[in-house]
Design an enzyme around this catalytic site. Structure first.
Site, PDB file in Angstrom:
ATOM      1  CE1 TYR A 298      11.011  32.636   4.494  1.00  0.00           C
ATOM      2  CE2 TYR A 298      11.174  30.240   4.335  1.00  0.00           C
ATOM      3  CZ  TYR A 298      10.930  31.479   3.751  1.00  0.00           C
ATOM      4  OH  TYR A 298      10.597  31.535   2.428  1.00  0.00           O
TER       5      TYR A 298
ATOM      6  CE  LYS B 142      -0.223  -0.034   5.062  1.00  0.00           C
ATOM      7  NZ  LYS B 142      -1.063  -0.364   6.229  1.00  0.00           N
TER       8      LYS B 142
HETATM    9  C1  PLP Z   1      -0.474  -1.480   6.797  1.00  0.00           C
HETATM   10  C2  PLP Z   1      -1.115  -2.726   7.231  1.00  0.00           C
HETATM   11  C3  PLP Z   1      -0.344  -3.888   7.390  1.00  0.00           C
HETATM   12  C4  PLP Z   1       1.159  -3.890   7.307  1.00  0.00           C
HETATM   13  O1  PLP Z   1       1.635  -3.515   8.571  1.00  0.00           O
HETATM   14  P1  PLP Z   1       3.204  -3.425   8.855  1.00  0.00           P
HETATM   15  O2  PLP Z   1       3.296  -3.210  10.314  1.00  0.00           O
HETATM   16  O3  PLP Z   1       3.682  -2.271   8.059  1.00  0.00           O
HETATM   17  O4  PLP Z   1       3.778  -4.714   8.415  1.00  0.00           O
HETATM   18  C5  PLP Z   1      -1.002  -5.063   7.697  1.00  0.00           C
HETATM   19  N1  PLP Z   1      -2.336  -5.088   7.842  1.00  0.00           N
HETATM   20  C6  PLP Z   1      -3.103  -3.991   7.715  1.00  0.00           C
HETATM   21  C7  PLP Z   1      -4.575  -4.108   7.897  1.00  0.00           C
HETATM   22  C8  PLP Z   1      -2.526  -2.781   7.418  1.00  0.00           C
HETATM   23  O5  PLP Z   1      -3.280  -1.676   7.302  1.00  0.00           O
END
Ligand code: PLP
Length: 390
Positions: A284, A42
């Site tokens: 800044y 993702k």
């Molecule tokens: C992002 C996500 C994962 C992966 O988690 P990590 O800790 O990055 O391995 C797994 N399951 C769900 C439902 C997620 O949203």
């Protein structure tokens, strides 16, 4: 005061993604569990490039992919990736028909989603999942492949326990109608990064109850999954038949128990070097003033490129193998480094972060400097930074 300019042709900032590191990390996870490994890609593979991470993980022990929404799944199909993909967070009116035609599996967090998926796909002819199921049975449509999602303690995504047995029974009826097949049941842990926390055993118990309830409704989900990166490394009781690994693939271990290899290196050329007198204020708000005469180097990277403003005053970068502090406020497009008397020349390349092998700062250090987590740093590198795969 004098200002030296970088030579013509000096490159802009560049992000290098080390696919060898991702391959190595994937193998580490595959060796840690007898369960199957899902590569979670993702958010563009946690900022590392979803298709590159997916292909590398699939070649090194992962057998399935996970993403948040259907669009992310379809983008992987467009890249020619035909492994099983699960998409777990969609609005109830998402294009489940397109997902089914592309053989994308869907998580079901509510009765409304179940009905929408059954309705959307009952009319289509979804592509069978050849990886798991072998040759399709020509006498019937396989329906949609779904994973029922139980909220195991985040009050975020997933069905509430009160709605679970109704969801399981409705899913079983849809199986008998041949509009869908329940191939999985999933939950998620709120405290996997704190292995001893009692929230983990509470969640495991709730998940076990959820599986029993599904079974009692007549469901036989092959993929039972609760663990992500941290629980895969620390809690074998959470593995079941599938572990979902995201952060770990790119070298982030929220449990801080295991040596993984960071996969990102961010570099930028020094575009100018200037000599300033003691007492010269920088940037800044003049939040830093040179205590003595010094050389200042300018890097063409700022918060629009993903460097957190909140790391102003604490961050460092490496040049010529030495660390130098970022001084003054990080701007949208640039930051200033105090070079001291290091004879750095314009055009030389600074390493903002990398795996740390040569003493350069790491993503983990940037996260500490900014008061955030590594995930936030790697997922926010801006589109202006050139990308290279190594
Ligand atoms: C992002 C996500 C994962 C992966 O988690 P990590 O800790 O990055 O391995 C797994 N399951 C769900 C439902 C997620 O949203």
């Amino acid at each position: 005061m004098s200002v030296l300019l970088a030579p013509r042709g000096t490159q802009s900032a560049e992000l290098t993604v080390d696919l060898g590191a991702i391959a190595e990390n994937t193998s580490t996870f595959a060796a840690r569990t007898s369960a199957a490994v899902m590569a979670v890609v993702k958010a563009d593979g946690f900022g590392h490039g979803a298709a590159d991470v997916a292909r590398t993980a699939l070649a090194n022990g992962a057998t399935r992919l996970g993403v948040t929404n259907v669009d992310e799944a379809l983008a992987l199909r467009d890249e020619g990736i035909d492994a099983p993909i699960l998409s777990w967070l969609n609005a109830v009116d998402a294009d489940f028909g397109a997902a089914g035609l592309a053989g994308v599996e869907l998580a079901v967090p509510s009765r409304e989603h179940l009905d929408a998926i059954a309705g959307g796909l009952g009319r289509g002819h979804p592509r069978p999942n050849l990886w798991d199921e072998g040759a399709p049975d020509p006498t019937r449509s396989p329906g949609a492949y779904v994973h029922l999602h139980l909220d195991t303690g985040l009050a975020r995504d997933g069905a509430e326990p009160e709605a679970w047995s109704d969801l399981c029974r409705a899913a079983r009826r849809a199986e008998l109608d041949r509009t869908l097949q329940v191939v999985g049941v999933m939950g998620h842990l709120s405290h996997a990064d704190v292995p001893g926390d009692s929230a983990n055993s509470t969640a495991r118990t709730r998940f076990a109850w959820g599986l029993q309830t599904a079974r009692a409704a007549g469901l036989r989900p092959r993929w039972r999954h609760l663990a992500a990166t941290a629980a895969t490394l620390t809690d074998p009781l959470a593995h079941h038949t599938l572990c979902r690994i995201g952060a770990g693939l790119v070298g982030i271990d929220p449990s801080r128990t295991t040596r993984l290899r960071p996969a990102m290196t961010l570099q930028a050329p020094v575009v100018t070097v200037r000599r300033v007198r003691a007492g010269t204020p920088v940037g800044y708000g003049h939040t830093w003033t040179a205590p003595a005469a010094t050389y200042l180097g300018l890097l063409p990277l700022g918060y629009a490129d993903g460097l957190p403003l909140s790391a102003s005053g604490t961050a460092h970068v490496a040049l010529r193998g030495r660390r130098h502090p970022v001084v003054g406020r990080i701007s949208m497009d640039q930051l200033v480094v105090d070079l001291g008397d290091d004879p750095v020349l314009p055009g030389e390349v600074a390493t903002v972060f990398g795996p740390g092998d040569a003493g350069e700062p790491t993503v983990a250090e940037w996260a500490t400097w900014a008061g955030t987590i590594e995930h936030e740093i790697v997922t926010r590198i801006g589109s202006r930074v050139r990308r290279r795969v190594a």
